[in-house]
Design a protein around this motif. Structure first.
Motif, PDB file in Angstrom:
ATOM      1  N   PRO A  19       0.824  -1.154  -0.059  1.00 26.78           N
ATOM      2  CA  PRO A  19      -0.173  -0.117   0.070  1.00 26.78           C
ATOM      3  C   PRO A  19       0.896   1.232   0.104  1.00 26.78           C
ATOM      4  O   PRO A  19       0.474   2.237  -0.737  1.00 26.78           O
ATOM      5  N   TYR A  20       2.057   1.277   0.704  1.00 24.43           N
ATOM      6  CA  TYR A  20       2.811   2.319   0.867  1.00 24.43           C
ATOM      7  C   TYR A  20       3.536   2.766  -0.655  1.00 24.43           C
ATOM      8  O   TYR A  20       3.525   3.796  -1.163  1.00 24.43           O
ATOM      9  N   ASN A  21       3.986   1.678  -1.392  1.00 22.08           N
ATOM     10  CA  ASN A  21       4.740   1.690  -2.528  1.00 22.08           C
ATOM     11  C   ASN A  21       3.623   2.095  -3.764  1.00 22.08           C
ATOM     12  O   ASN A  21       4.030   3.005  -4.532  1.00 22.08           O
ATOM     13  N   SER A  22       2.413   1.728  -3.572  1.00 21.86           N
ATOM     14  CA  SER A  22       1.517   1.989  -4.799  1.00 21.86           C
ATOM     15  C   SER A  22       1.102   3.415  -4.330  1.00 21.86           C
ATOM     16  O   SER A  22       0.785   4.092  -5.594  1.00 21.86           O
ATOM     17  N   THR A  23       0.551   3.565  -3.267  1.00 22.89           N
ATOM     18  CA  THR A  23      -0.254   4.971  -3.059  1.00 22.89           C
ATOM     19  C   THR A  23       0.840   5.947  -3.171  1.00 22.89           C
ATOM     20  O   THR A  23       0.384   7.209  -3.527  1.00 22.89           O
ATOM     21  N   PHE A  24       1.841   5.950  -2.596  1.00 22.40           N
ATOM     22  CA  PHE A  24       2.959   7.127  -2.763  1.00 22.40           C
ATOM     23  C   PHE A  24       3.989   6.855  -3.799  1.00 22.40           C
ATOM     24  O   PHE A  24       4.959   7.450  -3.874  1.00 22.40           O
ATOM     25  N   ALA A  25       3.450   5.938  -5.018  1.00 22.59           N
ATOM     26  CA  ALA A  25       4.364   5.910  -6.136  1.00 22.59           C
ATOM     27  C   ALA A  25       5.630   6.060  -5.995  1.00 22.59           C
ATOM     28  O   ALA A  25       6.447   6.646  -6.498  1.00 22.59           O
ATOM     29  N   ILE A  26       6.322   4.989  -5.051  1.00 27.93           N
ATOM     30  CA  ILE A  26       7.752   4.579  -4.584  1.00 27.93           C
ATOM     31  C   ILE A  26       8.158   3.797  -5.735  1.00 27.93           C
ATOM     32  O   ILE A  26       7.552   2.640  -5.797  1.00 27.93           O
ATOM     33  N   SER A  27       9.214   3.927  -6.432  1.00 28.03           N
ATOM     34  CA  SER A  27       9.851   3.117  -6.984  1.00 28.03           C
ATOM     35  C   SER A  27      10.941   1.875  -6.313  1.00 28.03           C
ATOM     36  O   SER A  27      11.096   2.077  -5.357  1.00 28.03           O
ATOM     37  N   SER A  28      10.669   0.700  -7.043  1.00 30.20           N
ATOM     38  CA  SER A  28      11.511  -0.236  -6.460  1.00 30.20           C
ATOM     39  C   SER A  28      12.978  -0.051  -6.413  1.00 30.20           C
ATOM     40  O   SER A  28      13.597  -0.519  -5.605  1.00 30.20           O
ATOM     41  N   LYS A  29      13.526   0.937  -7.033  1.00 28.08           N
ATOM     42  CA  LYS A  29      14.906   1.286  -7.021  1.00 28.08           C
ATOM     43  C   LYS A  29      15.024   2.333  -5.612  1.00 28.08           C
ATOM     44  O   LYS A  29      16.353   2.663  -5.558  1.00 28.08           O
ATOM     45  N   LYS A  30      14.209   2.749  -4.979  1.00 25.46           N
ATOM     46  CA  LYS A  30      14.284   3.669  -3.888  1.00 25.46           C
ATOM     47  C   LYS A  30      13.894   2.886  -2.690  1.00 25.46           C
ATOM     48  O   LYS A  30      12.711   3.360  -1.997  1.00 25.46           O
ATOM     49  N   PRO A  31      14.121   1.849  -2.216  1.00 27.56           N
ATOM     50  CA  PRO A  31      13.708   1.387  -0.885  1.00 27.56           C
ATOM     51  C   PRO A  31      13.754   2.252   0.385  1.00 27.56           C
ATOM     52  O   PRO A  31      12.927   2.048   1.324  1.00 27.56           O
ATOM     53  N   GLU A  32      14.659   3.049   0.325  1.00 21.80           N
ATOM     54  CA  GLU A  32      14.828   3.900   1.479  1.00 21.80           C
ATOM     55  C   GLU A  32      13.448   4.730   1.689  1.00 21.80           C
ATOM     56  O   GLU A  32      12.913   5.421   2.615  1.00 21.80           O
ATOM     57  N   LEU A  33      12.916   5.261   0.398  1.00 16.55           N
ATOM     58  CA  LEU A  33      11.504   6.092   0.704  1.00 16.55           C
ATOM     59  C   LEU A  33      10.469   4.954   1.027  1.00 16.55           C
ATOM     60  O   LEU A  33       9.641   5.520   1.976  1.00 16.55           O
ATOM     61  N   THR A  34      10.479   3.758   0.661  1.00 13.80           N
ATOM     62  CA  THR A  34       9.494   2.764   1.342  1.00 13.80           C
ATOM     63  C   THR A  34       9.601   2.710   2.898  1.00 13.80           C
ATOM     64  O   THR A  34       8.684   2.730   3.492  1.00 13.80           O
ATOM     65  N   MET A  35      11.072   2.708   3.216  1.00 19.17           N
ATOM     66  CA  MET A  35      11.133   2.422   4.607  1.00 19.17           C
ATOM     67  C   MET A  35      10.906   3.877   5.340  1.00 19.17           C
ATOM     68  O   MET A  35      10.175   4.025   6.472  1.00 19.17           O
ATOM     69  N   PHE A  36      11.156   4.933   4.859  1.00 17.79           N
ATOM     70  CA  PHE A  36      10.717   6.001   5.353  1.00 17.79           C
ATOM     71  C   PHE A  36       9.253   6.448   5.512  1.00 17.79           C
ATOM     72  O   PHE A  36       8.673   6.759   6.608  1.00 17.79           O
ATOM     73  N   SER A  37       8.548   6.079   4.590  1.00 17.65           N
ATOM     74  CA  SER A  37       6.993   6.351   4.411  1.00 17.65           C
ATOM     75  C   SER A  37       6.440   5.196   5.705  1.00 17.65           C
ATOM     76  O   SER A  37       5.513   5.631   6.285  1.00 17.65           O
ATOM     77  N   TYR A  38       6.948   4.059   5.505  1.00 17.50           N
ATOM     78  CA  TYR A  38       6.370   3.042   6.532  1.00 17.50           C
ATOM     79  C   TYR A  38       6.772   3.543   8.003  1.00 17.50           C
ATOM     80  O   TYR A  38       5.961   3.584   8.905  1.00 17.50           O
ATOM     81  N   THR A  39       8.094   4.122   8.245  1.00 14.77           N
ATOM     82  CA  THR A  39       8.376   4.304   9.592  1.00 14.77           C
ATOM     83  C   THR A  39       7.601   5.690  10.044  1.00 14.77           C
ATOM     84  O   THR A  39       7.026   5.816  11.448  1.00 14.77           O
ATOM     85  N   ALA A  40       7.216   6.582   9.088  1.00 16.30           N
ATOM     86  CA  ALA A  40       6.477   7.734   9.452  1.00 16.30           C
ATOM     87  C   ALA A  40       5.221   7.386  10.012  1.00 16.30           C
ATOM     88  O   ALA A  40       4.753   8.114  10.921  1.00 16.30           O
ATOM     89  N   HIS A  41       4.498   6.654   9.149  1.00 12.97           N
ATOM     90  CA  HIS A  41       3.056   6.466   9.636  1.00 12.97           C
ATOM     91  C   HIS A  41       3.098   5.471  10.782  1.00 12.97           C
ATOM     92  O   HIS A  41       2.080   5.654  11.466  1.00 12.97           O
ATOM     93  N   GLN A  42       4.214   4.590  11.249  1.00 17.27           N
ATOM     94  CA  GLN A  42       4.096   3.825  12.201  1.00 17.27           C
ATOM     95  C   GLN A  42       4.205   4.659  13.474  1.00 17.27           C
ATOM     96  O   GLN A  42       3.724   4.726  14.902  1.00 17.27           O
ATOM     97  N   ASP A  43       5.407   5.657  13.320  1.00 17.48           N
ATOM     98  CA  ASP A  43       5.395   6.436  14.230  1.00 17.48           C
ATOM     99  C   ASP A  43       4.307   7.371  14.661  1.00 17.48           C
ATOM    100  O   ASP A  43       3.961   7.417  15.975  1.00 17.48           O
ATOM    101  N   ILE A  44       3.586   7.987  13.838  1.00 21.13           N
ATOM    102  CA  ILE A  44       2.612   8.812  14.158  1.00 21.13           C
ATOM    103  C   ILE A  44       1.342   7.832  14.812  1.00 21.13           C
ATOM    104  O   ILE A  44       0.650   8.199  15.631  1.00 21.13           O
ATOM    105  N   ALA A  45       1.203   6.620  14.151  1.00 20.12           N
ATOM    106  CA  ALA A  45       0.101   5.741  14.724  1.00 20.12           C
ATOM    107  C   ALA A  45       0.352   5.462  16.309  1.00 20.12           C
ATOM    108  O   ALA A  45      -0.765   5.482  16.884  1.00 20.12           O
ATOM    109  N   THR A  46       1.491   5.133  16.550  1.00 21.35           N
ATOM    110  CA  THR A  46       1.790   5.091  17.891  1.00 21.35           C
ATOM    111  C   THR A  46       1.521   6.051  18.926  1.00 21.35           C
ATOM    112  O   THR A  46       0.774   5.878  19.704  1.00 21.35           O
ATOM    113  N   ASN A  47       1.780   7.325  18.365  1.00 23.48           N
ATOM    114  CA  ASN A  47       1.589   8.531  19.249  1.00 23.48           C
ATOM    115  C   ASN A  47      -0.187   8.691  19.095  1.00 23.48           C
ATOM    116  O   ASN A  47      -0.485   9.165  20.354  1.00 23.48           O
ATOM    117  N   LEU A  48      -0.809   8.581  18.215  1.00 21.08           N
ATOM    118  CA  LEU A  48      -2.151   8.549  18.138  1.00 21.08           C
ATOM    119  C   LEU A  48      -2.828   7.679  18.896  1.00 21.08           C
ATOM    120  O   LEU A  48      -3.920   7.986  19.767  1.00 21.08           O
TER     121      LEU A  48
END
Length: 255
Positions: A19-48
């Motif tokens: 869902p992160y890769n498809s919704t945020f149009a992340i290329s398979s060549k940029k795994p660091e963006l995938t990890m960033f988007s996943y981390t960001a949403h998990q961090d926010i969810a934990t605080n929420l």
């Protein structure tokens, strides 16, 4: 330190990250963006979900205390007609507790508090819809006439149906969190592919909406807990966290 993002992502699973890769149009060549988007949403969810936790325990304790007084005994669940949903969740809690006691070889019978500790958030939410019990003469109108301001001391004029609908929405967030599902995903209909920045920002803003709804419910259930959230500047920190991730995402995508 160099991070091998491909190896990091393997431990999370492709299905969870899709869902992160498809919704945020992340290329398979940029795994660091995938990890960033996943981390960001998990961090926010934990605080929420800290606020969600406070909503849940205050709702549970307010209802439990009020029902005990209403029927004048601790095992009040035997004295009211539970909704089908609450009744189903009570049976599941009883089965779990009985199974745990049997597995641990406990000889004593489970107590009321043992069952109480295993009841899910949905059980308490759907108690707002319990009906007249012909065998005991207890009915919801009498209960709420007496106890509505004790259960919801910060309702500020909201009626039971308004509060029920708010809590149902919070329950959906609670269910998604407990099932490890992305909290932002229900808002996917508003995403514009392949606009990565717009979609990412929308997903964060949607989670900010969830947070505001939880704060509203917390204020209704326990105004002092709501005041405490502001005292420790939790909302300010949550907002800052969200804004930081938005800015960092945009910067990463400009590289």
């Amino acid at each position: 330190m160099t991070i091998n993002y491909a190896d990091v992502l393997k431990g999370i699973s492709e299905k969870r990250l899709l869902p992160y890769n498809s919704t945020f149009a992340i290329s398979s060549k940029k795994p660091e963006l995938t990890m960033f988007s996943y981390t960001a949403h998990q961090d926010i969810a934990t605080n929420l979900c800290y606020v969600l936790h406070l909503v849940e325990i205050n709702l549970r304790n307010n209802l439990n205390d009020s029902f005990k007084d209403f029927v004048n005994k601790p095992d009040w669940m035997k004295s009211i007609a539970l909704s089908p949903i609450s009744l189903d969740q009570l049976k599941k809690a009883q089965q779990k507790v009985s199974g745990d006691f049997k597995e641990k070889g406990k000889k004593k019978k489970p107590t009321y508090d043992d069952y109480l500790s295993q009841l899910m958030f949905g059980f308490w939410v759907h108690l707002l819809n319990f009906q007249f019990n012909s065998s005991t003469g207890l009915d919801m109108n009498t209960f709420w006439t007496i106890h509505i301001d004790r259960v919801f001391p910060g309702r500020n004029g909201k009626d039971l149906n308004q509060i029920f609908n708010l809590l149902l929405q919070v329950k959906k967030t609670r269910d998604r969190f407990s099932h490890h599902e992305p909290l932002w995903k229900p808002s996917t209909s508003k995403y514009t592919k392949p606009n990565a920045n717009e979609n990412f920002i929308h997903s964060i803003e949607y989670m900010q909406t969830l947070y505001s709804r939880e704060l509203e419910c917390l204020k209704i259930c326990q105004p002092q807990a709501f005041n405490y959230i502001h005292h420790i500047k939790h909302q300010d920190k949550f907002t800052q966290c969200c804004e930081r991730y938005k800015e960092e995402w945009v910067a990463l995508n400009l590289r």
